[in-house]
Design an enzyme around this catalytic site. Structure first.
Site, mmCIF file in Angstrom:
data_model
loop_
_atom_site.group_PDB
_atom_site.id
_atom_site.type_symbol
_atom_site.label_atom_id
_atom_site.label_comp_id
_atom_site.label_asym_id
_atom_site.label_seq_id
_atom_site.Cartn_x
_atom_site.Cartn_y
_atom_site.Cartn_z
ATOM 1 N N GLU A 117 -13.215 -15.727 6.269
ATOM 2 C CA GLU A 117 -12.991 -14.299 6.008
ATOM 3 C C GLU A 117 -12.112 -14.138 4.777
ATOM 4 O OE1 GLU A 117 -12.301 -12.039 9.567
ATOM 5 O OE2 GLU A 117 -10.885 -10.717 8.540
ATOM 6 N N ASP A 143 -10.045 -10.938 2.992
ATOM 7 C CA ASP A 143 -9.642 -9.586 3.390
ATOM 8 C C ASP A 143 -8.911 -8.788 2.326
ATOM 9 O OD1 ASP A 143 -10.526 -10.166 5.923
ATOM 10 O OD2 ASP A 143 -8.548 -10.458 6.788
ATOM 11 N N GLU A 167 -6.979 -5.135 3.147
ATOM 12 C CA GLU A 167 -6.676 -4.083 4.117
ATOM 13 C C GLU A 167 -5.639 -3.157 3.497
ATOM 14 O OE1 GLU A 167 -7.284 -5.453 8.634
ATOM 15 O OE2 GLU A 167 -5.589 -6.431 7.660
#
Length: 271
Positions: free
Chosen positions: A98, A100, A102
């Site tokens: 993953e 990311d 955010e």
């Protein structure tokens, strides 16, 4: 002859627009939210919405094994405390990889926190957080992930902010075998998102809306099996830009959190 050239140029331009143009109807599926996610303007705009009942999300129809991914986002305006807008690449399963972005909401007038992380084989714990040097709610800004066999580079409006290198030679797992889809979601996380959960979501401000446009994904194809981005790394200018961002806007780096790693920092931190 001149007319032929004009027609040929037009066809080439049309092909480029079809090949690289952004159309959310073609590229993404809305995955949850019961109508709160909307694709608008003939596929040129996508919005996610959050209210007290539910948030919303979408994912890419295609999977990517390496690529140069660009997306323009305009984040939730005004008092967005308690909300999280997530935009990331991920494979599936307990040993997933993953990458990311955010964005943690804030009280009006306070800066957004941009949270980044990299998971390999199900393990993350590689967080770096930054304040943004602009208001991400006023206009669209480009958030990019360059992922190739050498490194992962996070960029904002073309400015690199973080690099995660392939250090398998030092025993650091690197995501290179699992294809990933692009995901995004807008959801309530007021138990931790703003000041560690001290500031709760003000539902009188709902619905909260984040907007997306100008998606672009460059990947390897049969006709372009060695694109420039596949071997791209940071030049001296890029390295200086990362230093500038991290000196002035980084607010958390797992590689300096000695309380979290009392037995010593992860091996990638030494580089």
């Amino acid at each position: 002859m001149k007319r032929f050239v004009v027609v040929l140029v037009y066809l080439i331009i049309s092909f480029v627009l079809v090949a690289f143009g952004s159309n959310f109807n073609q590229d993404f599926d809305i995955t949850w939210g019961d109508g709160r996610a909307k694709i608008l303007e003939n596929g040129k705009l996508l919005t996610l919405s959050l209210d007290k009942i539910s948030g919303s999300g979408f994912m890419s129809k295609n999977e990517y094994l390496f690529g140069m991914i660009d997306m323009q986002l305009k984040l939730v305006p005004r008092n967005s405390a308690g909300t999280v807008t997530a935009y990331y690449l991920s494979s599936l399963g307990s040993n997933h990889d993953e990458i990311d972005f955010e964005f943690l909401g804030n009280l009006s007038g306070q800066p957004y926190i941009m949270h980044t992380n990299v998971f390999t084989q199900g393990k993350g714990n590689r967080e770096q957080q930054f304040y943004l040097w602009f208001d991400p709610t006023k206009n669209f800004h480009t958030y990019s992930i360059l992922w190739n066999p050498q490194s992962i580079i996070f960029s904002v409006d073309g400015t690199p902010i973080r690099q995660f290198k392939n250090l398998e030679s030092k025993g650091v797992p690197y995501p290179k075998n699992q294809a990933m889809r692009i995901y995004s979601s807008l959801w309530n996380a007021d138990d931790w998102a703003t000041r560690g959960g001290l500031v709760k979501t003000d539902w009188t401000q709902a619905p909260f809306i984040a907007s997306y446009t100008n998606f672009n994904a460059q990947t390897k194809t049969k006709t372009n099996n060695n694109p420039n981005w596949f071997t791209q790394s940071l030049d001296i200018t890029g390295q200086e830009r990362i230093k500038w961002v991290q000196k002035n806007y980084m607010i958390y780096n797992y590689c300096t959190d000695s309380k979290r790693f009392p037995q010593g920092f992860p091996p990638e931190c030494s580089t």
